[in-house]
Design a protein around this motif. Sequence first.
Motif, mmCIF file in Angstrom:
data_model
loop_
_atom_site.group_PDB
_atom_site.id
_atom_site.type_symbol
_atom_site.label_atom_id
_atom_site.label_comp_id
_atom_site.label_asym_id
_atom_site.label_seq_id
_atom_site.Cartn_x
_atom_site.Cartn_y
_atom_site.Cartn_z
ATOM 1 N N LYS A 1 -13.104 40.165 44.265
ATOM 2 C CA LYS A 1 -12.629 38.778 44.372
ATOM 3 C C LYS A 1 -12.145 38.496 45.797
ATOM 4 C CE LYS A 1 -13.024 37.238 40.151
ATOM 5 N NZ LYS A 1 -13.968 36.197 39.828
ATOM 6 N N GLN A 2 -11.417 39.443 46.402
ATOM 7 C CA GLN A 2 -10.947 39.291 47.778
ATOM 8 C C GLN A 2 -12.138 39.159 48.733
ATOM 9 O OE1 GLN A 2 -8.127 38.662 48.991
ATOM 10 N NE2 GLN A 2 -6.639 39.312 47.463
ATOM 11 N N GLU A 3 -13.150 40.004 48.494
ATOM 12 C CA GLU A 3 -14.345 39.946 49.346
ATOM 13 C C GLU A 3 -15.059 38.603 49.178
ATOM 14 O OE1 GLU A 3 -16.984 40.949 52.193
ATOM 15 O OE2 GLU A 3 -15.183 42.068 51.665
ATOM 16 N N GLU A 4 -15.158 38.141 47.921
ATOM 17 C CA GLU A 4 -15.789 36.826 47.676
ATOM 18 C C GLU A 4 -14.989 35.715 48.356
ATOM 19 O OE1 GLU A 4 -16.271 36.157 43.489
ATOM 20 O OE2 GLU A 4 -17.660 37.831 43.254
ATOM 21 N N LEU A 5 -13.646 35.788 48.264
ATOM 22 C CA LEU A 5 -12.798 34.785 48.906
ATOM 23 C C LEU A 5 -12.968 34.819 50.429
ATOM 24 C CD1 LEU A 5 -10.618 32.617 48.495
ATOM 25 C CD2 LEU A 5 -8.914 34.455 48.640
ATOM 26 N N HIS A 6 -13.020 36.027 50.962
ATOM 27 C CA HIS A 6 -13.229 36.174 52.406
ATOM 28 C C HIS A 6 -14.591 35.596 52.817
ATOM 29 C CE1 HIS A 6 -13.021 37.892 56.387
ATOM 30 N NE2 HIS A 6 -14.183 38.516 56.185
ATOM 31 N N GLN A 7 -15.622 35.900 52.036
ATOM 32 C CA GLN A 7 -16.958 35.359 52.339
ATOM 33 C C GLN A 7 -16.965 33.836 52.233
ATOM 34 O OE1 GLN A 7 -19.611 36.781 53.624
ATOM 35 N NE2 GLN A 7 -18.586 38.787 53.633
ATOM 36 N N THR A 8 -16.240 33.312 51.248
ATOM 37 C CA THR A 8 -16.173 31.853 51.077
ATOM 38 C C THR A 8 -15.468 31.219 52.272
ATOM 39 O OG1 THR A 8 -16.084 32.163 48.696
ATOM 40 C CG2 THR A 8 -15.425 30.029 49.499
ATOM 41 N N LYS A 9 -14.350 31.816 52.731
ATOM 42 C CA LYS A 9 -13.635 31.306 53.901
ATOM 43 C C LYS A 9 -14.520 31.364 55.139
ATOM 44 C CE LYS A 9 -8.913 32.519 52.553
ATOM 45 N NZ LYS A 9 -7.777 33.401 52.862
ATOM 46 N N LEU A 10 -15.229 32.482 55.295
ATOM 47 C CA LEU A 10 -16.110 32.640 56.449
ATOM 48 C C LEU A 10 -17.236 31.594 56.419
ATOM 49 C CD1 LEU A 10 -16.552 34.455 58.920
ATOM 50 C CD2 LEU A 10 -18.004 35.871 57.489
ATOM 51 N N GLN A 11 -17.771 31.394 55.224
ATOM 52 C CA GLN A 11 -18.832 30.391 55.073
ATOM 53 C C GLN A 11 -18.271 28.994 55.372
ATOM 54 O OE1 GLN A 11 -22.023 31.105 54.500
ATOM 55 N NE2 GLN A 11 -22.575 28.984 54.686
ATOM 56 N N PHE A 12 -17.039 28.737 54.911
ATOM 57 C CA PHE A 12 -16.413 27.437 55.167
ATOM 58 C C PHE A 12 -16.197 27.234 56.667
ATOM 59 C CE2 PHE A 12 -12.476 24.935 55.626
ATOM 60 C CZ PHE A 12 -12.919 23.739 55.084
ATOM 61 N N PHE A 13 -15.685 28.273 57.346
ATOM 62 C CA PHE A 13 -15.485 28.204 58.785
ATOM 63 C C PHE A 13 -16.802 27.982 59.511
ATOM 64 C CE2 PHE A 13 -11.434 30.401 60.499
ATOM 65 C CZ PHE A 13 -10.888 29.176 60.778
ATOM 66 N N THR A 14 -17.810 28.689 59.077
ATOM 67 C CA THR A 14 -19.126 28.531 59.697
ATOM 68 C C THR A 14 -19.638 27.108 59.507
ATOM 69 O OG1 THR A 14 -19.603 30.846 59.199
ATOM 70 C CG2 THR A 14 -21.479 29.465 59.763
ATOM 71 N N ASN A 15 -19.490 26.590 58.315
ATOM 72 C CA ASN A 15 -19.953 25.217 58.034
ATOM 73 C C ASN A 15 -19.160 24.204 58.859
ATOM 74 O OD1 ASN A 15 -21.878 26.103 56.275
ATOM 75 N ND2 ASN A 15 -20.696 25.662 54.433
ATOM 76 N N ILE A 16 -17.852 24.385 58.942
ATOM 77 C CA ILE A 16 -17.006 23.448 59.697
ATOM 78 C C ILE A 16 -17.390 23.487 61.174
ATOM 79 C CG2 ILE A 16 -14.624 23.040 60.488
ATOM 80 C CD1 ILE A 16 -14.821 22.115 57.747
ATOM 81 N N SER A 17 -17.510 24.720 61.696
ATOM 82 C CA SER A 17 -17.847 24.825 63.123
ATOM 83 C C SER A 17 -19.243 24.253 63.375
ATOM 84 C CB SER A 17 -17.760 26.263 63.605
ATOM 85 O OG SER A 17 -18.719 27.063 62.972
ATOM 86 N N HIS A 18 -20.136 24.427 62.459
ATOM 87 C CA HIS A 18 -21.477 23.868 62.604
ATOM 88 C C HIS A 18 -21.416 22.345 62.537
ATOM 89 C CE1 HIS A 18 -25.612 22.771 61.540
ATOM 90 N NE2 HIS A 18 -25.958 23.881 62.214
ATOM 91 N N GLU A 19 -20.577 21.845 61.646
ATOM 92 C CA GLU A 19 -20.444 20.394 61.512
ATOM 93 C C GLU A 19 -19.841 19.788 62.786
ATOM 94 O OE1 GLU A 19 -21.473 18.276 59.144
ATOM 95 O OE2 GLU A 19 -22.361 19.967 58.092
ATOM 96 N N PHE A 20 -18.914 20.493 63.444
ATOM 97 C CA PHE A 20 -18.343 19.988 64.692
ATOM 98 C C PHE A 20 -19.311 20.154 65.860
ATOM 99 C CE2 PHE A 20 -13.910 20.581 62.896
ATOM 100 C CZ PHE A 20 -13.651 19.239 62.820
ATOM 101 N N ARG A 21 -20.049 21.249 65.881
ATOM 102 C CA ARG A 21 -20.933 21.529 66.994
ATOM 103 C C ARG A 21 -22.115 20.578 67.051
ATOM 104 N NH1 ARG A 21 -22.759 27.337 66.763
ATOM 105 N NH2 ARG A 21 -24.261 26.963 68.382
#
Length: 185
Positions: A154-174
């Motif tokens: 669950k921690q790994e899934e949460l970490h992957q979800t946060k990383l995916q969210f960060f990636t999406n946000i940074s992509h959306e800003f870039r």
Amino acid sequence: LWINGNNNLSGNNDGPGAISYLDKLRLQADQKSFSVFFSSMHFANPERWRYRYKLIGFDEDWRYTEAGRHYANYDKLDYGNYTLAVEASNNDGLTWGGEKKLIVTVVPPWYQSLPAKIIYLLLITAVAWYVYRYQIRWFQLKKALEIRDIEEKKQEELHQTKLQFFTNISHEFRTPLTLILGPTE
């Protein structure tokens, strides 16, 4: 009727063979054989007296002696209680003196005695309890490891979800910034 036994029964009576006044005979674990001699104490034609005897708990039927044979032998008795019954009869078949009984007890060895069996039962119970407690602790540990593995996933899934969210946000800003920077340059 008079019974006289012989088996070198030291410690159980006044000497070897002196059991004529005993009602009970106690044999140790290594004394699983004994001989009993009997006499009618009627001295008119003693060679014509016949006897019948039975070790209750060992013999199924009465055993009959021939004239002149006034003894009974028993070998390899199991541990337990027996009763030797003896009757004397004359040549006409009339019994005299009634039935004489001798209680014979063959004591089991120490490792088959009641206290030993209680100790065995306690040891088996203790071992069973220990195995039971070991099994419960093993299942609890296994369950704790499974829960820990699930939490780590669950921690790994949460970490992957946060990383995916960060990636999406940074992509959306870039993407818009890149579009804006291109014409401004």
